[in-house]
Scaffold this active site. Structure first.
Site, PDB file in Angstrom:
ATOM      1  NE  ARG A 122      -4.074  -2.035   2.037  1.00  9.53           N
ATOM      2  CZ  ARG A 122      -4.005  -3.286   2.503  1.00  9.53           C
ATOM      3  NH1 ARG A 122      -2.915  -3.678   3.166  1.00  9.53           N
ATOM      4  NH2 ARG A 122      -4.998  -4.123   2.298  1.00  9.53           N
ATOM      5  CE  LYS A 144      -1.540  12.794 -15.766  1.00 13.77           C
ATOM      6  NZ  LYS A 144      -1.878  13.087 -17.175  1.00 13.77           N
ATOM      7  CD  GLU A 186       5.393  14.725 -23.793  1.00 16.73           C
ATOM      8  OE1 GLU A 186       4.851  15.813 -23.480  1.00 16.73           O
ATOM      9  OE2 GLU A 186       4.768  13.648 -23.834  1.00 16.73           O
ATOM     10  CE  LYS A 228       4.171  16.487 -15.659  1.00 16.71           C
ATOM     11  NZ  LYS A 228       4.392  15.218 -16.380  1.00 16.71           N
ATOM     12  CD  GLU A 238      -4.822  14.930 -16.713  1.00 16.79           C
ATOM     13  OE1 GLU A 238      -5.596  14.401 -17.520  1.00 16.79           O
ATOM     14  OE2 GLU A 238      -3.618  14.641 -16.615  1.00 16.79           O
ATOM     15  NE  ARG A 242      -0.453  16.208 -13.950  1.00 18.90           N
ATOM     16  CZ  ARG A 242       0.213  15.455 -13.086  1.00 18.90           C
ATOM     17  NH1 ARG A 242      -0.024  15.551 -11.793  1.00 18.90           N
ATOM     18  NH2 ARG A 242       1.126  14.593 -13.512  1.00 18.90           N
ATOM     19  CG  ASN A 246      -2.949  15.080 -20.933  1.00 18.85           C
ATOM     20  OD1 ASN A 246      -1.983  14.340 -20.773  1.00 18.85           O
ATOM     21  ND2 ASN A 246      -3.852  15.289 -19.989  1.00 18.85           N
ATOM     22  CG  HIS A 249      -0.320  13.571 -24.479  1.00 15.67           C
ATOM     23  ND1 HIS A 249       0.330  14.739 -24.854  1.00 15.67           N
ATOM     24  CD2 HIS A 249       0.558  12.885 -23.711  1.00 15.67           C
ATOM     25  CE1 HIS A 249       1.540  14.742 -24.319  1.00 15.67           C
ATOM     26  NE2 HIS A 249       1.706  13.637 -23.631  1.00 15.67           N
ATOM     27  CG  HIS A 253      -2.358   8.548 -25.278  1.00 12.16           C
ATOM     28  ND1 HIS A 253      -2.913   8.947 -24.083  1.00 12.16           N
ATOM     29  CD2 HIS A 253      -1.023   8.744 -25.157  1.00 12.16           C
ATOM     30  CE1 HIS A 253      -1.948   9.372 -23.272  1.00 12.16           C
ATOM     31  NE2 HIS A 253      -0.800   9.255 -23.915  1.00 12.16           N
ATOM     32  CG  HIS A 266       4.531   9.155 -25.318  1.00 11.56           C
ATOM     33  ND1 HIS A 266       3.155   9.046 -25.330  1.00 11.56           N
ATOM     34  CD2 HIS A 266       4.809  10.283 -24.594  1.00 11.56           C
ATOM     35  CE1 HIS A 266       2.622  10.050 -24.664  1.00 11.56           C
ATOM     36  NE2 HIS A 266       3.598  10.817 -24.207  1.00 11.56           N
TER      37      HIS A 266
END
Length: 359
Positions: A122, A144, A186, A228, A238, A242, A246, A249, A253, A266
């Site tokens: 955990r 993330k 990026e 960032k 997000e 935030r 993306n 993206h 994606h 990517h």
């Protein structure tokens, strides 16, 4: 001189260290790792040949026990099987809650290791040690973590912040040109969404970046991380601003999923996605023809694709984008430039706009 900045998140704040030779800096490592418990480095078969022994030695010099879990290299291995491999390694080595995981590698290793750290017993500490430009400026910062699913990228994961991000810029000397280009997608993104002056800096210093001029690379990485960190401070999970990180993206994606993870890097997919999003902005008049051409030119000048795969259709994009984690109430959300240096989230794109963007 080492550059340092903080990601300000209250009791979960953490430093980012940027310099050359940090893999060997005991003073940095001594401030980032508990003085007890196991240390487990997670890396891949490519990165380990360059940097693993140096990092292991730095940890041992602190008087700590270290072991290493080596995964296969590639986006296609960012999956449950690799996640389970890390879990098995930790259990077989009798690791407890005082364990610290170190992610030594690019975005795949960082995301996998962070998700493992969030999940094992955990939650245990982890430190990001990114080795690619893309992970220097983006994936290592912000918490993330996650893995891919055949139906969608990054659909399984958690928000889980590292204890530190240690960016050794000398790792870029062993980075293949294609990976450097992927990272630049990026980097360019930050100029488009946040800082026009940074976009102009990239236009002026493209040759220096590709020569790996240390001062220029250091400035580029620092400015990206600063942006960032500011965005993550304002919106960690997000729920608002935030999302602008993306840019490109949602389209990107879809390309990665359609082509098969790892076929397009990517950053390559994001670059094509940035052009698609910018084409929508051009049609809406928020980006001028000159600004659109500058975006395309800067991407192309950094050896990135500026068009979708020939085999993809608009229907392919729509089918895959509906599974994107940014979709809300069945509506696909896109990040669209408002001008150079500004952007916003839109969920009202018409079918014609998507068709024109993905032509």
């Amino acid at each position: 001189m080492m550059k340092t900045l903080m990601v300000e998140l209250g009791d979960r704040s953490y430093p980012i260290f940027i310099d050359g030779g940090l893999l060997d800096r005991e003073d940095v490592w001594g401030n980032c790792i508990k003085k007890k418990g196991n240390v487990v480095i997670v890396t891949n078969t490519t990165v380990c040949t360059w940097y693993l022994s140096r990092l292991e030695e730095s940890i041992r010099r602190l008087g700590l026990k270290v072991s290493s879990c080596i995964l296969p290299d590639g986006e296609m291995y960012k999956n449950l099987e690799s996640f389970n491999q890390i879990m098995t390694f930790l259990l077989e080595h009798n690791c407890g809650r005082d364990t610290t995981l170190i992610a030594l590698g690019g975005g795949v290793i960082g995301d996998l290791t962070g998700f493992a750290a969030a999940s094992f017993q955990r939650g245990v500490d982890f430190v990001q040690v990114p080795t690619t430009l893309l992970s220097h400026v983006d994936s290592s910062v912000g918490g993330k973590t996650g893995i891919n699913h055949p139906l969608g990228k990054n659909m399984i994961g958690a928000f889980y912040q590292p204890k530190a991000v240690i960016i050794d810029l000398l790792c870029l000397k062993t980075l293949p040109e294609r990976e450097l280009a992927a990272g630049m997608a990026e980097v360019i993104k930050y100029g488009i969404i946040w800082d026009k002056s940074f976009f102009e800096y990239l236009e002026d210093h493209t040759d220096d970046i590709w020569k790996l001029d240390f001062d220029v690379i250091s400035e580029v990485v620092y400015r990206c991380c600063s942006i960032k960190a500011a965005v993550v401070h304002e919106d960690e999970r997000e729920g608002g601003i935030r999302a602008i990180l993306n840019l490109g993206h949602t389209f990107g994606h879809a390309i990665e999923t359609f082509m098969g993870y790892g076929v397009w890097l990517h950053g390559e997919a994001v670059a094509a996605g940035i052009v698609m999003a910018s084409r929508v902005a051009l049609s809406r008049g928020s980006v001028s023809g000159e600004e659109f051409e500058r975006i395309v030119s800067l991407l192309r000048g950094n050896r990135l694709p500026v068009a979708k795969p020939d085999s993809m259709t608009t229907d392919d994009f729509l089918r895959l984008m509906i599974h994107d984690k940014k979709a809300v109430n069945g509506k696909i959300r896109y990040i669209i430039p408002d001008s150079l240096g500004k952007s916003s989230v839109k969920d009202d794109l018409s079918l014609k706009e998507i068709e024109d963007a993905t032509r």
